[in-house]
Motif scaffolding. Structure first.
Motif, PDB file in Angstrom:
ATOM      1  N   THR B 275      51.658  44.466  -9.081  1.00 22.25           N
ATOM      2  CA  THR B 275      51.211  43.484 -10.083  1.00 22.25           C
ATOM      3  C   THR B 275      50.714  42.200  -9.432  1.00 22.25           C
ATOM      4  O   THR B 275      49.723  41.620  -9.877  1.00 22.25           O
ATOM      5  CB  THR B 275      52.361  43.164 -11.057  1.00 22.25           C
ATOM      6  OG1 THR B 275      53.564  43.009 -10.305  1.00 22.25           O
ATOM      7  CG2 THR B 275      52.546  44.266 -12.089  1.00 22.25           C
ATOM      8  N   LEU B 276      51.402  41.766  -8.377  1.00 20.52           N
ATOM      9  CA  LEU B 276      50.983  40.529  -7.697  1.00 20.52           C
ATOM     10  C   LEU B 276      49.615  40.726  -7.048  1.00 20.52           C
ATOM     11  O   LEU B 276      48.765  39.823  -7.065  1.00 20.52           O
ATOM     12  CB  LEU B 276      52.009  40.125  -6.628  1.00 20.52           C
ATOM     13  CG  LEU B 276      53.440  39.865  -7.105  1.00 20.52           C
ATOM     14  CD1 LEU B 276      54.303  39.384  -5.954  1.00 20.52           C
ATOM     15  CD2 LEU B 276      53.453  38.855  -8.248  1.00 20.52           C
ATOM     16  N   LYS B 277      49.400  41.913  -6.491  1.00 17.69           N
ATOM     17  CA  LYS B 277      48.101  42.202  -5.858  1.00 17.69           C
ATOM     18  C   LYS B 277      46.994  42.227  -6.915  1.00 17.69           C
ATOM     19  O   LYS B 277      45.860  41.804  -6.661  1.00 17.69           O
ATOM     20  CB  LYS B 277      48.166  43.539  -5.122  1.00 17.69           C
ATOM     21  CG  LYS B 277      49.100  43.478  -3.909  1.00 17.69           C
ATOM     22  CD  LYS B 277      49.380  44.858  -3.320  1.00 17.69           C
ATOM     23  CE  LYS B 277      50.455  44.748  -2.237  1.00 17.69           C
ATOM     24  NZ  LYS B 277      51.027  46.049  -1.886  1.00 17.69           N
ATOM     25  N   ILE B 278      47.335  42.723  -8.095  1.00 23.53           N
ATOM     26  CA  ILE B 278      46.342  42.780  -9.175  1.00 23.53           C
ATOM     27  C   ILE B 278      45.991  41.365  -9.656  1.00 23.53           C
ATOM     28  O   ILE B 278      44.815  41.047  -9.862  1.00 23.53           O
ATOM     29  CB  ILE B 278      46.855  43.678 -10.329  1.00 23.53           C
ATOM     30  CG1 ILE B 278      46.904  45.143  -9.847  1.00 23.53           C
ATOM     31  CG2 ILE B 278      45.969  43.550 -11.566  1.00 23.53           C
ATOM     32  CD1 ILE B 278      47.556  46.116 -10.823  1.00 23.53           C
ATOM     33  N   ILE B 279      47.000  40.509  -9.787  1.00 21.38           N
ATOM     34  CA  ILE B 279      46.745  39.117 -10.204  1.00 21.38           C
ATOM     35  C   ILE B 279      45.817  38.440  -9.187  1.00 21.38           C
ATOM     36  O   ILE B 279      44.804  37.834  -9.544  1.00 21.38           O
ATOM     37  CB  ILE B 279      48.067  38.330 -10.342  1.00 21.38           C
ATOM     38  CG1 ILE B 279      48.921  38.913 -11.473  1.00 21.38           C
ATOM     39  CG2 ILE B 279      47.793  36.843 -10.584  1.00 21.38           C
ATOM     40  CD1 ILE B 279      50.372  38.427 -11.484  1.00 21.38           C
ATOM     41  N   ASP B 280      46.139  38.580  -7.907  1.00 25.78           N
ATOM     42  CA  ASP B 280      45.301  37.973  -6.855  1.00 25.78           C
ATOM     43  C   ASP B 280      43.885  38.530  -6.895  1.00 25.78           C
ATOM     44  O   ASP B 280      42.907  37.791  -6.739  1.00 25.78           O
ATOM     45  CB  ASP B 280      45.909  38.243  -5.465  1.00 25.78           C
ATOM     46  CG  ASP B 280      47.173  37.440  -5.229  1.00 25.78           C
ATOM     47  OD1 ASP B 280      47.459  36.522  -6.029  1.00 25.78           O
ATOM     48  OD2 ASP B 280      47.894  37.747  -4.250  1.00 25.78           O
ATOM     49  N   GLY B 281      43.788  39.844  -7.102  1.00 21.98           N
ATOM     50  CA  GLY B 281      42.477  40.497  -7.103  1.00 21.98           C
ATOM     51  C   GLY B 281      41.611  40.054  -8.268  1.00 21.98           C
ATOM     52  O   GLY B 281      40.389  39.919  -8.134  1.00 21.98           O
ATOM     53  N   ILE B 282      42.229  39.835  -9.426  1.00 22.43           N
ATOM     54  CA  ILE B 282      41.473  39.369 -10.598  1.00 22.43           C
ATOM     55  C   ILE B 282      40.926  37.960 -10.324  1.00 22.43           C
ATOM     56  O   ILE B 282      39.754  37.660 -10.583  1.00 22.43           O
ATOM     57  CB  ILE B 282      42.358  39.368 -11.866  1.00 22.43           C
ATOM     58  CG1 ILE B 282      42.729  40.805 -12.270  1.00 22.43           C
ATOM     59  CG2 ILE B 282      41.648  38.668 -13.025  1.00 22.43           C
ATOM     60  CD1 ILE B 282      43.797  40.894 -13.358  1.00 22.43           C
ATOM     61  N   GLN B 283      41.795  37.126  -9.749  1.00 18.99           N
ATOM     62  CA  GLN B 283      41.391  35.751  -9.444  1.00 18.99           C
ATOM     63  C   GLN B 283      40.207  35.731  -8.470  1.00 18.99           C
ATOM     64  O   GLN B 283      39.224  35.018  -8.665  1.00 18.99           O
ATOM     65  CB  GLN B 283      42.583  35.003  -8.847  1.00 18.99           C
ATOM     66  CG  GLN B 283      42.290  33.550  -8.539  1.00 18.99           C
ATOM     67  CD  GLN B 283      43.547  32.695  -8.570  1.00 18.99           C
ATOM     68  OE1 GLN B 283      44.658  33.208  -8.391  1.00 18.99           O
ATOM     69  NE2 GLN B 283      43.392  31.419  -8.811  1.00 18.99           N
ATOM     70  N   GLU B 284      40.321  36.555  -7.461  1.00 19.79           N
ATOM     71  CA  GLU B 284      39.264  36.632  -6.445  1.00 19.79           C
ATOM     72  C   GLU B 284      37.945  37.112  -7.062  1.00 19.79           C
ATOM     73  O   GLU B 284      36.878  36.549  -6.823  1.00 19.79           O
ATOM     74  CB  GLU B 284      39.735  37.626  -5.375  1.00 19.79           C
ATOM     75  CG  GLU B 284      39.010  37.545  -4.057  1.00 19.79           C
ATOM     76  CD  GLU B 284      39.644  38.515  -3.061  1.00 19.79           C
ATOM     77  OE1 GLU B 284      38.883  39.199  -2.371  1.00 19.79           O
ATOM     78  OE2 GLU B 284      40.889  38.621  -3.006  1.00 19.79           O
ATOM     79  N   TYR B 285      38.041  38.150  -7.906  1.00 16.85           N
ATOM     80  CA  TYR B 285      36.847  38.698  -8.556  1.00 16.85           C
ATOM     81  C   TYR B 285      36.176  37.641  -9.427  1.00 16.85           C
ATOM     82  O   TYR B 285      34.955  37.487  -9.430  1.00 16.85           O
ATOM     83  CB  TYR B 285      37.234  39.912  -9.402  1.00 16.85           C
ATOM     84  CG  TYR B 285      36.105  40.513 -10.208  1.00 16.85           C
ATOM     85  CD1 TYR B 285      35.276  41.485  -9.653  1.00 16.85           C
ATOM     86  CD2 TYR B 285      35.854  40.098 -11.517  1.00 16.85           C
ATOM     87  CE1 TYR B 285      34.229  42.038 -10.390  1.00 16.85           C
ATOM     88  CE2 TYR B 285      34.809  40.627 -12.258  1.00 16.85           C
ATOM     89  CZ  TYR B 285      34.005  41.603 -11.689  1.00 16.85           C
ATOM     90  OH  TYR B 285      32.967  42.141 -12.423  1.00 16.85           O
ATOM     91  N   MET B 286      37.022  36.898 -10.153  1.00 23.15           N
ATOM     92  CA  MET B 286      36.466  35.888 -11.056  1.00 23.15           C
ATOM     93  C   MET B 286      35.757  34.785 -10.282  1.00 23.15           C
ATOM     94  O   MET B 286      34.651  34.370 -10.652  1.00 23.15           O
ATOM     95  CB  MET B 286      37.573  35.326 -11.958  1.00 23.15           C
ATOM     96  CG  MET B 286      37.998  36.336 -13.019  1.00 23.15           C
ATOM     97  SD  MET B 286      39.385  35.822 -14.028  1.00 23.15           S
ATOM     98  CE  MET B 286      38.684  34.458 -14.954  1.00 23.15           C
ATOM     99  N   SER B 287      36.380  34.324  -9.197  1.00 27.08           N
ATOM    100  CA  SER B 287      35.704  33.248  -8.468  1.00 27.08           C
ATOM    101  C   SER B 287      34.444  33.750  -7.777  1.00 27.08           C
ATOM    102  O   SER B 287      33.433  33.051  -7.741  1.00 27.08           O
ATOM    103  CB  SER B 287      36.640  32.526  -7.506  1.00 27.08           C
ATOM    104  OG  SER B 287      37.406  33.418  -6.802  1.00 27.08           O
ATOM    105  N   GLU B 288      34.475  34.986  -7.291  1.00 24.36           N
ATOM    106  CA  GLU B 288      33.272  35.535  -6.643  1.00 24.36           C
ATOM    107  C   GLU B 288      32.135  35.767  -7.624  1.00 24.36           C
ATOM    108  O   GLU B 288      30.963  35.756  -7.259  1.00 24.36           O
ATOM    109  CB  GLU B 288      33.604  36.865  -5.954  1.00 24.36           C
ATOM    110  CG  GLU B 288      34.265  36.691  -4.599  1.00 24.36           C
ATOM    111  CD  GLU B 288      34.738  38.001  -4.001  1.00 24.36           C
ATOM    112  OE1 GLU B 288      34.428  39.069  -4.570  1.00 24.36           O
ATOM    113  OE2 GLU B 288      35.433  37.946  -2.973  1.00 24.36           O
TER     114      GLU B 288
END
Lengths: 256, 303
Positions: B275-288
């Motif tokens: 879940t933590l990896k998914i939260i980080d990944g969503i954030q990264e995708y959004m900023s990119e």
């Protein structure tokens, strides 16, 4: 406290036709591991295998940060584990589950294993020896071809063997061994792991002789940490998770 | 700057990643591995008015890219939850939802009414979709009128956010979603498990004691995604997507299809920290990709 660590496979030894012993090494110090506990190993890059595989801890070497897992090839997941080459990385969730209780002072335990179920008894015997109790093993196999290397057990204490066809040791099942047929048994507590039918027979023996018997179950499970409730065993207090309240249960507690 | 918070209407999540009921215990089972308070929410194990022992072992079978389960809502019951479990978990700084199940409408109502009193529980997820119980469960969620009735009855006593978990084992999930929306649901979550089975050809016995069970894991994701997309077009209330989410891109797919938030289930068994990896990944995708709020991402699929 449980951990998720990447281990490196430093040895993969074949102990029988379908049994391998994997030696895994951690970069950092191992947490305290009790006899009877198990690990959940992630099986990577294997089609059809998604869930971790629960494997009992066969031995622990704290000075080398190593644990040993005895793996029987019974399906796609364990097949992939048995084929792993030295140098491979294994992601391990551990140490899981309840331990074998230490016998009271003055008690003489007998450790009874069947097939690959002998695995956790080695580390149990080592822990007993560290506590000043010399372990005695009774190990049952189908035949010489399925016999597991027992030298490591002999280093800790006496080893008695049965095979169903009599090709090694006493012919018959573990409960047919003379040590189990004596009217004055020289042991008073039993620790067992192996096929359920064997453990039931051993538990029945213990009950008839008024002995405590601790059995280690190997129920199918997913999470290993008490969340999915898939691995339950029926007990006098209802269904209990094998992964957190077991795998070791007092046989009197089980309704099997 | 990316803002991951989600407003589901009276239910605020610090981020869109929750854990699915039945896969995360009460949160505390996972506390060795991650900070529970980092999650958007946790949905605790299905809770019934009275304790349930669940189905006999075996209850689980691995299948290609998934697993079947037939746990059958084993839980310690409402009383033990309220008195023993709730006091242990209420300090988690995350949205704690209780998944509420029952055999009768009266059971659902009694359970929901009691949970309404618990200050640290801002919402319930009404489970009208469990495929592994003989009475109630999925029987309520596979028919528009019974789904409407149970939600309407619970709505009368439950004053906080009412999420309703839908079954995929229906002909048209959108019409069930509309029924529960009309009955007063504040959001819907989907999908619960797909009914399935497996047989051991060596013994010719079913792999589960109940013969059939609920299928979950990556294998159900395309079905779940399709249903989430259909439902978001059919209702105005928020949709929470789940079904086979194992990584950030899986979660993002659900949000592009219209989900306001997601739940992660089976993947927790393989990686307790997923879940933590998914939260980080969503954030990264959004900023990119230039998304600043979850509202921007929701439904942003290009057709």
């Amino acid at each position: 406290m449980r951990f998720i660590h990447d281990f490196t496979l430093v040895n993969n030894a074949k102990y029988a036709a379908d049994v391998s012993v994997l030696t895994l090494q951690n970069d950092s110090d191992l947490p305290q591991i009790a006899a009877g506990q198990f690990v959940e190993v992630r099986v990577d890059n294997t089609p059809g295998v998604m869930l971790r595989r629960p494997i009992s801890i066969h031995d622990v070497n704290y000075s080398k940060n190593q644990i040993k897992l005895m793996v029987q090839n019974v399906g796609k997941g364990t097949d992939a584990l048995c084929r792993l080459a030295v140098g491979a990385t294994l992601n391990v969730l551990y140490p899981l589950g309840a331990e074998f209780p230490v016998p009271e002072q003055g008690k003489q335990p007998l450790l009874i294993g069947g097939g690959c179920g002998v695995a956790p008894l080695l580390y149990l015997g080592r822990c007993f020896l560290n506590n000043g109790i010399t372990p005695c093993f009774l190990l049952g196999f189908r035949s010489m071809s399925t016999l597991i290397e027992t030298k490591t057990y002999s280093e800790l204490g006496e080893v008695m063997i049965t095979t169903e066809d009599g090709s090694v040791g006493h012919k018959g099942y573990v409960v047919n061994h003379p040590v189990m047929c004596s009217e004055t048994p020289n042991f008073d507590t039993i620790y067992t792991c192996g096929p359920e039918i064997m453990m039931k027979a051993v538990a029945k023996y213990a009950e008839q002789h008024g002995m405590e018997c601790y059995a280690s179950l190997e129920n199918r499970m997913a999470c290993g940490i008490g969340a999915c409730l898939c691995c339950v065993a029926p007990t006098v207090e209802g269904n209990k998770c094998t992964c957190v309240e077991g795998p070791v249960f007092n046989s009197k507690y089980l309704q099997w | 700057m990316v803002n991951l918070s989600v407003d589901l209407g009276e239910l605020l999540l610090k981020n869109p990643v929750m854990t699915a009921s039945g896969t995360f215990g009460y949160g505390e089972e996972y506390a060795d591995f991650l900070d529970i308070s980092a999650l958007g929410g946790i949905i605790v194990k299905g809770t019934t008015l009275h304790p349930r022992e669940g189905n006999p072992y075996p209850r689980m079978a691995e299948t290609p890219a998934g697993m079947l389960n037939a746990v059958g809502l084993q839980n310690k019951g409402l009383f033990t939850f309220v008195n023993d479990i709730y006091p242990r978990i209420k300090h988690y700084e995350t949205a704690i939802l209780v998944n509420v199940s029952g055999s009768t409408v009266e059971d659902y109502v009694a359970t929901a009414e009691k949970i309404n009193e618990l200050k640290a529980i801002p919402a319930i997820e009404l489970n009208i979709s469990c495929p592994n119980v003989k009475e109630g469960g999925m029987a309520f969620g596979t028919n528009c009128s019974s789904a409407f009735s149970v939600v309407e009855a619970v709505r009368k006593v439950y004053k906080k956010h009412l999420m309703v978990k839908l079954s995929p084992n229906v002909t048209d999930i959108a019409e069930i979603a509309q029924s529960v929306e009309n009955a007063g649901a504040d959001s819907v979550s989907l999908i619960n498990t797909l009914l399935g089975m497996a047989i051991d050809v060596k013994t010719r016995r079913p792999m589960l004691s109940t013969v059939t069970g609920g299928l979950s894991g990556p294998c159900v994701k395309p079905v779940a995604l399709r249903m989430v997309w259909q439902v978001t077009k059919a209702v105005k209330i928020p949709v929470i997507g789940l079904g086979g989410i194992s990584c950030a891109s899986d979660a993002i797919e659900f949000m592009l299809a219209g989900a306001s938030a997601v739940q992660v289930g089976t993947a927790n068994f393989i990686d307790p920290t997923v879940t933590l990896k998914i939260i980080d990944g969503i954030q990264e995708y959004m900023s990119e990709n230039g998304f600043t709020t979850m509202d921007d991402l929701r439904g942003a699929m290009n057709i």
